[in-house]
Design a protein around this motif. Structure first.
Motif, PDB file in Angstrom:
ATOM      1  N   VAL A 187      -3.301   5.743 -12.182  1.00  0.00           N
ATOM      2  CA  VAL A 187      -4.539   4.994 -11.923  1.00  0.00           C
ATOM      3  C   VAL A 187      -4.227   3.599 -11.388  1.00  0.00           C
ATOM      4  CG1 VAL A 187      -6.561   3.981 -13.038  1.00  0.00           C
ATOM      5  CG2 VAL A 187      -5.871   6.304 -13.609  1.00  0.00           C
ATOM      6  N   VAL A 188      -3.226   2.939 -11.986  1.00  0.00           N
ATOM      7  CA  VAL A 188      -2.834   1.605 -11.501  1.00  0.00           C
ATOM      8  C   VAL A 188      -2.363   1.672 -10.053  1.00  0.00           C
ATOM      9  CG1 VAL A 188      -1.165  -0.264 -11.809  1.00  0.00           C
ATOM     10  CG2 VAL A 188      -2.292   0.733 -13.798  1.00  0.00           C
ATOM     11  N   SER A 189      -1.609   2.704  -9.699  1.00  0.00           N
ATOM     12  CA  SER A 189      -1.127   2.857  -8.324  1.00  0.00           C
ATOM     13  C   SER A 189      -2.283   3.054  -7.356  1.00  0.00           C
ATOM     14  CB  SER A 189      -0.157   4.039  -8.246  1.00  0.00           C
ATOM     15  OG  SER A 189       0.938   3.856  -9.105  1.00  0.00           O
ATOM     16  N   VAL A 190      -3.248   3.873  -7.747  1.00  0.00           N
ATOM     17  CA  VAL A 190      -4.403   4.105  -6.872  1.00  0.00           C
ATOM     18  C   VAL A 190      -5.194   2.817  -6.672  1.00  0.00           C
ATOM     19  CG1 VAL A 190      -6.603   5.329  -6.686  1.00  0.00           C
ATOM     20  CG2 VAL A 190      -4.552   6.550  -7.442  1.00  0.00           C
ATOM     21  N   ILE A 191      -5.407   2.068  -7.745  1.00  0.00           N
ATOM     22  CA  ILE A 191      -6.153   0.807  -7.633  1.00  0.00           C
ATOM     23  C   ILE A 191      -5.403  -0.193  -6.760  1.00  0.00           C
ATOM     24  CG2 ILE A 191      -6.990  -1.173  -8.948  1.00  0.00           C
ATOM     25  CD1 ILE A 191      -7.584   0.731 -11.249  1.00  0.00           C
ATOM     26  N   THR A 192      -4.085  -0.288  -6.941  1.00  0.00           N
ATOM     27  CA  THR A 192      -3.293  -1.214  -6.136  1.00  0.00           C
ATOM     28  C   THR A 192      -3.344  -0.844  -4.657  1.00  0.00           C
ATOM     29  OG1 THR A 192      -1.796  -1.554  -8.014  1.00  0.00           O
ATOM     30  CG2 THR A 192      -1.006  -2.209  -5.842  1.00  0.00           C
ATOM     31  N   ALA A 193      -3.187   0.423  -4.340  1.00  0.00           N
ATOM     32  CA  ALA A 193      -3.257   0.852  -2.938  1.00  0.00           C
ATOM     33  C   ALA A 193      -4.642   0.583  -2.359  1.00  0.00           C
ATOM     34  CB  ALA A 193      -2.913   2.336  -2.837  1.00  0.00           C
ATOM     35  N   LEU A 194      -5.687   0.803  -3.157  1.00  0.00           N
ATOM     36  CA  LEU A 194      -7.046   0.566  -2.675  1.00  0.00           C
ATOM     37  C   LEU A 194      -7.284  -0.916  -2.403  1.00  0.00           C
ATOM     38  CD1 LEU A 194      -9.830   1.745  -2.068  1.00  0.00           C
ATOM     39  CD2 LEU A 194     -10.415   1.433  -4.479  1.00  0.00           C
ATOM     40  N   VAL A 195      -6.819  -1.780  -3.304  1.00  0.00           N
ATOM     41  CA  VAL A 195      -6.978  -3.230  -3.095  1.00  0.00           C
ATOM     42  C   VAL A 195      -6.205  -3.672  -1.861  1.00  0.00           C
ATOM     43  CG1 VAL A 195      -6.455  -5.493  -4.066  1.00  0.00           C
ATOM     44  CG2 VAL A 195      -7.443  -3.719  -5.515  1.00  0.00           C
ATOM     45  N   ALA A 196      -4.984  -3.188  -1.697  1.00  0.00           N
ATOM     46  CA  ALA A 196      -4.194  -3.549  -0.517  1.00  0.00           C
ATOM     47  C   ALA A 196      -4.884  -3.098   0.767  1.00  0.00           C
ATOM     48  CB  ALA A 196      -2.798  -2.930  -0.620  1.00  0.00           C
ATOM     49  N   MET A 213       0.830  -1.202   0.000  1.00  0.00           N
ATOM     50  CA  MET A 213       0.000   0.000   0.000  1.00  0.00           C
ATOM     51  C   MET A 213       0.871   1.261   0.000  1.00  0.00           C
ATOM     52  SD  MET A 213      -3.237   0.800   2.483  1.00  0.00           S
ATOM     53  CE  MET A 213      -2.245   0.592   3.970  1.00  0.00           C
ATOM     54  N   ILE A 214       1.942   1.247   0.799  1.00  0.00           N
ATOM     55  CA  ILE A 214       2.843   2.406   0.841  1.00  0.00           C
ATOM     56  C   ILE A 214       3.548   2.595  -0.506  1.00  0.00           C
ATOM     57  CG2 ILE A 214       4.935   3.310   1.915  1.00  0.00           C
ATOM     58  CD1 ILE A 214       4.087   1.952   4.488  1.00  0.00           C
ATOM     59  N   THR A 215       4.006   1.506  -1.104  1.00  0.00           N
ATOM     60  CA  THR A 215       4.707   1.598  -2.385  1.00  0.00           C
ATOM     61  C   THR A 215       3.791   2.133  -3.466  1.00  0.00           C
ATOM     62  OG1 THR A 215       6.122  -0.268  -1.762  1.00  0.00           O
ATOM     63  CG2 THR A 215       6.014   0.306  -4.092  1.00  0.00           C
ATOM     64  N   ALA A 216       2.575   1.602  -3.544  1.00  0.00           N
ATOM     65  CA  ALA A 216       1.631   2.072  -4.555  1.00  0.00           C
ATOM     66  C   ALA A 216       1.290   3.543  -4.349  1.00  0.00           C
ATOM     67  CB  ALA A 216       0.365   1.223  -4.522  1.00  0.00           C
ATOM     68  N   THR A 217       1.093   3.939  -3.098  1.00  0.00           N
ATOM     69  CA  THR A 217       0.796   5.356  -2.823  1.00  0.00           C
ATOM     70  C   THR A 217       1.976   6.240  -3.209  1.00  0.00           C
ATOM     71  OG1 THR A 217      -0.627   4.682  -0.983  1.00  0.00           O
ATOM     72  CG2 THR A 217       0.095   6.984  -1.047  1.00  0.00           C
ATOM     73  N   GLY A 218       3.189   5.793  -2.881  1.00  0.00           N
ATOM     74  CA  GLY A 218       4.372   6.583  -3.236  1.00  0.00           C
ATOM     75  C   GLY A 218       4.545   6.724  -4.731  1.00  0.00           C
TER      76      GLY A 218
END
Length: 451
Positions: free
Chosen positions: A334-343, A276-281
């Protein structure tokens, strides 16, 4: 009550003896084990933090490097980048005005009017007629410009010109590589701190059309000055060095960034939190890259004099050249936001639990409705229910692999893949819920009886 002393163990019974630690020794052992575990977690946390920082620093550079590499090495991608310039009204206006000026400058209207005055004078025309003939220079020049402008406009705005433009850029795709290398060949080249576009083929076509229309003087249009300056910068040499470096790293830098980010998640003690931190960053870095593109756009527009290129044309040129870079940045955001949301939704948060509970209730209710309607899934549904986590991981992995293998995915492509993945997960959850409570109870009883 004292217990009787034990007999010494026989040699064959040595493996059955256990050393009983005193309380003080066990406490010391537990303390050392906890200390080692804490040190191990701290080392993993420090290592994952370093890897995370490296991945975040590499992320925007990897996006730019991939864009440069694709634009330079892929002819189709390059043509798709520059093709819209031929149909952009601001760029068409620049081409029409400059080509019209060059043609009109090569038509000696003054010589025509002087010849007419001399002819009338030799014929004995009265002074009023001679004065009227001398005053024809302005209207005649305007008439010539009108005809030339109409002819040039017809050429520039035609579909044939767009085809010629695309064909010329396709054939001269190597010119972009030459520009980055500092050579002066092809349609695009670097000269004295400027990037220039060669419009020689357009000039030849306009000259031919004008000659066919009766303007023999158009044949005298010179072959010199056939370029239009697109960019002007004092840092072109440094930019060329940076672009060449990015071109070399364009293939492997994105791969390295993904590997470093994956290692950061893998080495962290809490994989989900680090994901989640990586995707947000990465999402924050993509926002920063979008802001940087906007700042560079403003700097570029301020650095181009209006005499070199009008503001609207310069903006069109910049936006056209960087639009694929901007699209890639938005897609990764968009991919980063979706990944952080799923995590996050897989975590213990109250909102995440609420979403999971609501989804379970919805799919369970739908599955029970199918079951009551006679559409039981039986053993298949029970297997789906028993391996739900594995099935969810497979579906999400397939969606991620699809995006990785997709050639230049867009935001629409990401939305399509995510939508399909969610639909598949919902259908599988409904099928699992439609297995039937009696069948599930039988499976559970069978599992309990199996030794």
């Amino acid at each position: 009550m004292n217990s009787a002393p034990r007999d010494p163990p026989h040699p064959g019974e040595a493996g059955n003896t256990h050393h009983v630690m005193p309380a003080e020794e066990r406490a010391e052992y537990e303390r050392l084990r906890r200390h080692a575990a804490v040190r191990h977690r701290r080392a993993r946390r420090a290592g994952s933090s370093v890897l995370l920082l490296l991945a975040l620093l590499l992320a925007p550079l990897a996006v730019v490097a991939a864009w440069v590499h694709d634009t330079v090495s892929d002819t189709g991608r390059y043509v798709a980048t520059v093709a819209p310039l031929a149909s952009a009204p601001p760029v068409q206006d620049v081409l029409i005005n400059r080509l019209t000026d060059r043609v009109v400058d090569n038509v000696d209207v003054q010589a025509v009017t002087d010849s007419l005055v001399r002819t009338l004078q030799d014929a004995g025309a009265p002074p009023s007629v001679l004065d009227g003939a001398a005053s024809l220079e302005g209207p005649l020049r305007n008439a010539v410009r009108t005809v030339v402008d109409r002819t040039v406009t017809r050429v520039i705005t035609s579909e044939a010109f767009q085809q010629v433009w695309e064909g010329a850029n396709r054939r001269s795709h190597a010119a972009v590589v030459n520009m980055l290398a500092g050579d002066r060949e092809g349609a695009v080249g670097a000269v004295n701190g400027t990037i220039q576009l060669d419009v020689g083929e357009v000039v030849d076509q306009v000259r031919e059309r004008l000659v066919d229309a009766g303007f023999e003087k158009a044949a005298a249009i010179p072959d010199t000055d056939r370029t239009i300056t697109l960019f002007e910068t004092e840092q072109l040499g440094k930019a060329q060095d940076a672009m060449r470096l990015l071109d070399v790293l364009g293939t492997w830098l994105p791969v390295l960034t993904v590997v470093v980010a994956a290692l950061a998640v893998w080495t962290a003690p809490a994989h989900r939190v680090m994901l989640m931190i990586t995707a947000t960053g990465v999402g924050v870095m993509m926002v920063g890259l979008l802001v940087a593109l906007a700042v560079v756009r403003r700097v570029y527009l301020d650095s181009v004099p209006p005499a070199v290129l009008p503001g609207d044309a310069a903006a069109t040129v910049y936006d056209t050249f960087v639009r694929f870079l901007r699209d890639s940045t938005l897609t990764l955001l968009v991919v980063s936001v979706i990944t952080a949301l799923v995590a996050y939704l897989y975590g213990p948060g109250r909102l995440a639990r609420g979403v999971r509970t609501a989804a379970d209730r919805g799919t369970t209710a739908t599955g029970r409705a199918l079951e009551n309607a006679g559409a039981r899934t039986g053993a298949v549904g029970r297997r789906l229910a028993g391996h739900r986590q594995w099935i969810t991981g497979v579906v999400m992995g397939a969606a991620a692999l699809t995006l990785v293998l997709w050639n230049h995915p867009t935001v629409g492509a990401v939305a399509l893949v995510v939508g399909i993945a969610l639909a598949v997960l919902l259908v599988l959850a409904i099928l699992a819920a439609a297995a039937g409570a009696a069948g599930q109870a039988a499976d559970q009883a069978e599992q309990r009886t199996v030794p």
